[in-house]
Scaffold this motif. Structure first.
Motif, PDB file in Angstrom:
ATOM      1  N   PRO A  32       0.812  -1.227   0.000  1.00  0.00           N
ATOM      2  CA  PRO A  32       0.000   0.000   0.000  1.00  0.00           C
ATOM      3  C   PRO A  32       0.846   1.278   0.000  1.00  0.00           C
ATOM      4  N   MET A  33       2.129   1.166   0.344  1.00  0.00           N
ATOM      5  CA  MET A  33       2.980   2.358   0.383  1.00  0.00           C
ATOM      6  C   MET A  33       3.431   2.781  -1.021  1.00  0.00           C
ATOM      7  N   THR A  34       3.337   1.871  -1.976  1.00  0.00           N
ATOM      8  CA  THR A  34       3.872   2.198  -3.303  1.00  0.00           C
ATOM      9  C   THR A  34       2.846   2.099  -4.428  1.00  0.00           C
ATOM     10  N   SER A  35       1.798   1.279  -4.232  1.00  0.00           N
ATOM     11  CA  SER A  35       0.807   1.131  -5.314  1.00  0.00           C
ATOM     12  C   SER A  35      -0.396   2.013  -5.019  1.00  0.00           C
ATOM     13  N   PHE A  36      -0.208   3.325  -5.192  1.00  0.00           N
ATOM     14  CA  PHE A  36      -1.242   4.264  -4.742  1.00  0.00           C
ATOM     15  C   PHE A  36      -2.597   4.086  -5.428  1.00  0.00           C
ATOM     16  N   TYR A  37      -2.553   3.765  -6.732  1.00  0.00           N
ATOM     17  CA  TYR A  37      -3.819   3.773  -7.473  1.00  0.00           C
ATOM     18  C   TYR A  37      -4.402   2.399  -7.686  1.00  0.00           C
ATOM     19  N   SER A  38      -3.865   1.404  -7.014  1.00  0.00           N
ATOM     20  CA  SER A  38      -4.360   0.051  -7.223  1.00  0.00           C
ATOM     21  C   SER A  38      -5.496  -0.265  -6.244  1.00  0.00           C
ATOM     22  N   PRO A  39      -6.608  -0.800  -6.749  1.00  0.00           N
ATOM     23  CA  PRO A  39      -7.701  -1.153  -5.836  1.00  0.00           C
ATOM     24  C   PRO A  39      -7.250  -2.205  -4.825  1.00  0.00           C
ATOM     25  N   GLY A  40      -6.360  -3.120  -5.272  1.00  0.00           N
ATOM     26  CA  GLY A  40      -5.850  -4.165  -4.366  1.00  0.00           C
ATOM     27  C   GLY A  40      -5.109  -3.539  -3.203  1.00  0.00           C
ATOM     28  N   ALA A  41      -4.254  -2.580  -3.511  1.00  0.00           N
ATOM     29  CA  ALA A  41      -3.471  -1.929  -2.461  1.00  0.00           C
ATOM     30  C   ALA A  41      -4.379  -1.169  -1.500  1.00  0.00           C
ATOM     31  N   LYS A  42      -5.448  -0.594  -2.062  1.00  0.00           N
ATOM     32  CA  LYS A  42      -6.401   0.135  -1.196  1.00  0.00           C
ATOM     33  C   LYS A  42      -7.048  -0.828  -0.202  1.00  0.00           C
ATOM     34  N   GLU A  43      -7.352  -2.026  -0.701  1.00  0.00           N
ATOM     35  CA  GLU A  43      -7.979  -3.011   0.186  1.00  0.00           C
ATOM     36  C   GLU A  43      -6.992  -3.458   1.276  1.00  0.00           C
ATOM     37  N   VAL A  44      -5.732  -3.639   0.854  1.00  0.00           N
ATOM     38  CA  VAL A  44      -4.705  -4.024   1.825  1.00  0.00           C
ATOM     39  C   VAL A  44      -4.610  -2.947   2.917  1.00  0.00           C
TER      40      VAL A  44
END
Ligand code: PLP
Length: 372
Positions: A32-44
């Motif tokens: 989540p610290m690097t994939s700002f625009y990814s829905p997956g990262a948002k869920e994490v």
């Protein structure tokens, strides 16, 4: 039969923890610290923040006061060294106890080498400190008090609330190592007047290598790890995402099932102690009442701990043994120093397991004493 009675060392992961955290290894693996625009990262990120809330609820803190670490050792190191670093120029004194875990004792040794001084409180024969002595040891140079919530070997629960009141009155930062108590007995950082508190997930049916340091809002502490901006710039390093989420689940379960767990474990303990009472020359260590529910620490006359450990192990029963700095500090008589074992119960232990352990244990005592 395999009987694990070493739950103070580590615990088996709860199936519900495993279920919740496993998908964060494969499906939701983004950072989540690097994939700002990814829905997956948002869920994490959302799940990690949920875990932060679950951990904060366990100790009655607020979400933003929880900082994820790699476990109890790191949290203890950070608490002590982080406060010391904050007083680098003027140095100062730290008050602690001789029965702390080595994570605290070794950190104290390091800050001593940095030029700080450390004063140790006395403990009585139960391993209990006296809050009045804390008051007496405080000087204008005291920067930190660190007293563990409960001891990992003898289970004694320290008067944290009373010490916290003194620390608050004197405006001194108060740290407690709650690695053995978190999710096992109630913790309330407000009621206990604690400023810093260490926990570790693997001691309460969560994963290994993850823990947290509670830092009360407003407390000034230097970061311990240099690197990225994780944990609001206070603890660098890519998050152990599955571990953190697993710890959240373990904290949630621990809080909601604590009363039931304590009751069940105390029933097992009562039965063990009743059977021990019938055997001559068994001495129970630690405080008789102010004690962790799962802890039984005994000294056995005429039987070496090493012998008993090996014998139990050969019969599939796992316990642990001293001797240690804790036994020394509480003044265990020399003839019993090497005859002391710790049995630590957990929520997965059953009555059948305890019955088996006791039968094997009693037979062992008879056999070893006959041989002498
Ligand atoms: N503090 C206490 C009281 C402990 O019992 C332990 C674990 O043995 C630790 C700290 C260290 O925790 P961890 O294993 O998470 O590094």
């Amino acid at each position: 039969m395999y009987v694990y009675l070493n739950n103070a060392a580590t615990t088996r992961v709860d199936g519900r923890v495993l279920y919740r955290f496993s998908k964060f290894f494969r499906n939701l693996y983004e950072n989540p610290m690097t994939s700002f625009y990814s829905p997956g990262a948002k869920e994490v990120e959302a799940e990690m923040e949920k875990a932060r809330k679950e951990v904060s609820d366990l100790i009655n803190a607020s979400r933003k006061e929880i900082y994820f670490t790699s476990g109890g050792t790191e949290s203890d190191n950070w608490a002590i060294k982080g406060i010391a670093l904050n007083h680098w120029e003027e140095k100062g004194e730290i008050i602690s106890t001789p029965i702390e875990h080595s994570a605290v004792l070794s950190s104290l040794k390091t800050v001593r080498e940095w030029g700080f001084s450390v004063k140790f409180l006395h403990v009585d024969k139960f391993g209990m400190v006296d809050p009045d002595e804390v008051r007496k040891l405080i000087t204008g140079r005291t920067i930190l008090i660190s007293v563990m919530h409960a001891n990992n070997e003898i289970g004694t629960i320290e008067p944290i609330k009373e010490i916290g009141e003194i620390a608050r009155e004197k405006e001194i930062i108060f740290h407690t190592d709650a690695v053995q108590t978190a999710a096992h007995i109630p913790i309330d950082v407000e009621e206990m007047n604690v400023d810093l508190l260490s926990i570790s997930a693997h001691k309460f049916y969560g994963p290994k290598g993850v823990g947290a340091l509670y830092i009360r809002k407003g407390v000034k502490i230097k970061p311990f790890m240099d690197g990225g901006h994780q944990e609001r710039g206070f603890r660098a390093g890519t998050h152990n995402v599955p571990g953190i989420i697993g710890m959240g689940e373990a904290a949630k379960i621990g809080l909601s099932e604590m009363d039931k767990e304590i009751k069940e474990i105390l029933e097992l303990k009562k039965y063990i102690l009743e059977r021990f009472e019938k055997i001559e020359g068994i001495y129970v260590n630690g405080h008789p009442e102010k004690k962790l529910p799962g802890n039984i620490n005994i000294s056995i006359e005429g039987v070496k701990a090493e012998t008993m450990l090996l014998y139990l192990g050969l019969n599939g029963i796992i316990v642990s043994a001293g001797p240690s700095h804790v036994l020394k500090a509480i003044g265990i008589p020399e003839n019993l120093y090497f005859n002391t074992i710790r049995i630590s119960l957990g929520k997965f232990n059953t009555f059948e397991e305890i019955e088996y352990f006791l039968d094997v244990f009693e037979a062992g005592i008879r056999e070893f004493r006959k041989k002498k």
